[in-house]
Design a protein around this motif. Structure first.
Motif, short mmCIF file in Angstrom:
data_model
loop_
_atom_site.label_atom_id
_atom_site.label_comp_id
_atom_site.label_asym_id
_atom_site.label_seq_id
_atom_site.Cartn_x
_atom_site.Cartn_y
_atom_site.Cartn_z
N ASP A 101 22.42 -44.89 -25.68
CA ASP A 101 22.08 -43.49 -25.89
C ASP A 101 20.75 -43.29 -26.60
N ARG A 102 20.37 -44.26 -27.45
CA ARG A 102 19.10 -44.15 -28.17
C ARG A 102 17.91 -44.45 -27.27
N LEU A 103 18.17 -45.10 -26.15
CA LEU A 103 17.08 -45.43 -25.24
C LEU A 103 16.95 -44.43 -24.11
N THR A 104 18.06 -44.08 -23.50
CA THR A 104 18.01 -43.26 -22.29
C THR A 104 18.73 -41.93 -22.43
N GLY A 105 19.15 -41.59 -23.64
CA GLY A 105 19.72 -40.27 -23.88
C GLY A 105 21.18 -40.16 -23.51
N PRO A 106 21.77 -38.99 -23.74
CA PRO A 106 23.18 -38.78 -23.43
C PRO A 106 23.42 -38.83 -21.93
N ILE A 107 24.65 -39.13 -21.56
CA ILE A 107 24.99 -39.27 -20.15
C ILE A 107 26.31 -38.58 -19.86
N ASN A 108 26.46 -38.08 -18.64
CA ASN A 108 27.65 -37.33 -18.28
C ASN A 108 28.12 -37.73 -16.88
N THR A 109 29.38 -37.47 -16.62
CA THR A 109 29.94 -37.71 -15.29
C THR A 109 29.14 -36.92 -14.25
N GLY A 110 28.82 -37.57 -13.16
CA GLY A 110 28.05 -36.94 -12.09
C GLY A 110 26.57 -37.15 -12.16
N ASP A 111 26.05 -37.68 -13.29
CA ASP A 111 24.62 -37.92 -13.42
C ASP A 111 24.15 -38.99 -12.43
N GLU A 112 22.96 -38.77 -11.86
CA GLU A 112 22.33 -39.79 -11.04
C GLU A 112 21.45 -40.65 -11.94
N VAL A 113 21.63 -41.96 -11.85
CA VAL A 113 20.96 -42.86 -12.79
C VAL A 113 20.24 -43.98 -12.05
N ILE A 114 19.23 -44.53 -12.71
CA ILE A 114 18.54 -45.74 -12.26
C ILE A 114 19.15 -46.90 -13.02
N LEU A 115 19.55 -47.95 -12.31
CA LEU A 115 20.30 -49.05 -12.91
C LEU A 115 19.57 -50.39 -12.76
N ASN A 116 19.64 -51.18 -13.82
CA ASN A 116 19.28 -52.59 -13.74
C ASN A 116 20.56 -53.34 -13.34
N THR A 117 20.60 -53.83 -12.11
CA THR A 117 21.82 -54.46 -11.58
C THR A 117 21.71 -55.98 -11.53
#
Length: 360
Positions: free
Chosen positions: A37-53
């Motif tokens: 959360d300190r890096l990429t902010g708060p997150i919620n269900t349904g958000d579209e995200v960029i992932l390191n997979t």
């Protein structure tokens, strides 16, 4: 290289300060993810995200989750003005912290005057899981009177928020303050390096005892020097240079299937027998006669006995304390019952230091 994919947050699994664990749909599958959360902010269900997979793609145990690199549904964040020290520098994840040493810090004058540890015991571990039996023994045998600080280095995980163990130990009052040094971040206090981290544990966190160890995720190999736990030697040297009392936990197991980790691990034999330049007290747990004989022989053959003081400690109280405080901890996936000597070895350091502190 980083393997990057887009995903959709399907649900939030758990939250604690600084971190959200979630389920994310990516490439047609629902898998576990982590948002700092300190890096990429708060997150919620349904958000579209960029992932390191990368880690999941490589089927890694350490770091085996998708990590949120950016939230496309909430892409902008602001930062506070105070502080200018950057950690994880010159990477897309560089994070600004207010370091203890810098001019904006309320602890600047304290840190400028702090020059030594004044004999404070520092228990040095080579794996993150070791901190649990140490802290439990200090809490139980110190009758809750010892103030304990945990100094997390940057040899493994960098965000301290990743550690469920640290969160639990703090919630239960076994650890009173955390300091993250080097590129590690997110502790109660931020330090630029190991030396100022140790000094801060004494002068700012007012610790009676310091536990120093990396966060989750040791890196190892089948080579003599190729493991991140080698930092244990550097910590011993720093503690002695600053006038502390270094107490080293050896990595011990009679369960690990790898020959190099049987009895005293080759990691500890290398760190304590070859790399450490100054003396520590190495605590061995009291175990069955045949196992004790093997441990003492390994200490002799590796040079540990000639370089350090050896203390054989009855550490059963540490395991009893883990059970009393209901702390469930594992090492390499093995529980206390499955790898008893590993946790006894860590607990022995806590038992030893408890008696040491109470003697003064």
């Amino acid at each position: 290289m980083i393997r990057i994919r887009k995903g959709i947050v399907k649900s939030l699994l758990s939250q604690r300060p600084g971190i959200t664990e979630l389920l994310v749909e990516v490439e047609g599958e629902t898998q576990r993810g982590v948002n700092y959360d300190r890096l990429t902010g708060p997150i919620n269900t349904g958000d579209e995200v960029i992932l390191n997979t990368t880690a999941v793609f490589k089927n890694l145990g350490t770091g085996g989750a998708h990590f949120v690199m950016g939230n496309l549904s909430n892409p902008q964040m602001d930062i506070s003005e105070e502080g200018h020290i950057m950690k994880v520098r010159y990477s897309p994840c560089q994070v600004k912290v207010l370091s203890l040493e810098e001019a904006d810090s309320p602890y600047t004058s304290i840190m400028q005057q702090a020059e030594g540890l004044e004999g404070t015991p520092v228990i040095v571990g080579g794996l993150h899981s070791m901190i649990a039996p140490v802290a439990a023994a200090l809490k139980k045998l110190g009758q809750g009177q010892l103030r304990v600080a945990y100094l997390m280095s940057d040899a493994a995980a960098l965000p301290i928020a990743l550690s469920k163990l640290v969160y639990e130990l703090k919630e239960k009052g076994l650890i009173h303050a955390t300091i993250t040094c080097g590129h590690a971040f997110g502790g109660d206090y931020e330090a630029i390096n190991l030396y100022t981290g140790l000094l801060a544990a004494k002068a700012v966190a007012r610790a009676d005892v310091i536990i120093a160890a990396m966060g989750p995720g040791i890196v190892g190999s089948n080579s003599t020097f190729g493991f991140t736990g080698i930092e244990q030697a550097e910590m011993i040297n720093a503690i002695n240079l600053l006038g502390g009392k270094a107490v080293a936990i050896p990595r011990i197991s009679f369960t690990d299937s790898r020959e190099r980790h049987m009895g005293i691990s080759h990691h500890s034999r290398t760190v304590l027998g070859k790399v450490a330049l100054t003396k520590a007290t190495v605590t061995l747990p009291k175990v069955e006669a045949d196992k004790m004989q093997q441990l003492l022989k390994q200490c002799e053959d590796s040079g540990i006995s000639s370089k350090h003081d050896i203390a054989v400690i009855d550490a059963e109280a540490a395991l009893a304390a883990l059970a009393e405080y209901d702390i469930k901890v594992t090492t390499m996936g093995r529980s206390v019952h499955q790898d008893r000597e590993f946790f006894l070895a860590a607990g022995a350091a806590g038992v030893y230091v408890s008696s040491l502190v109470q003697a003064y």
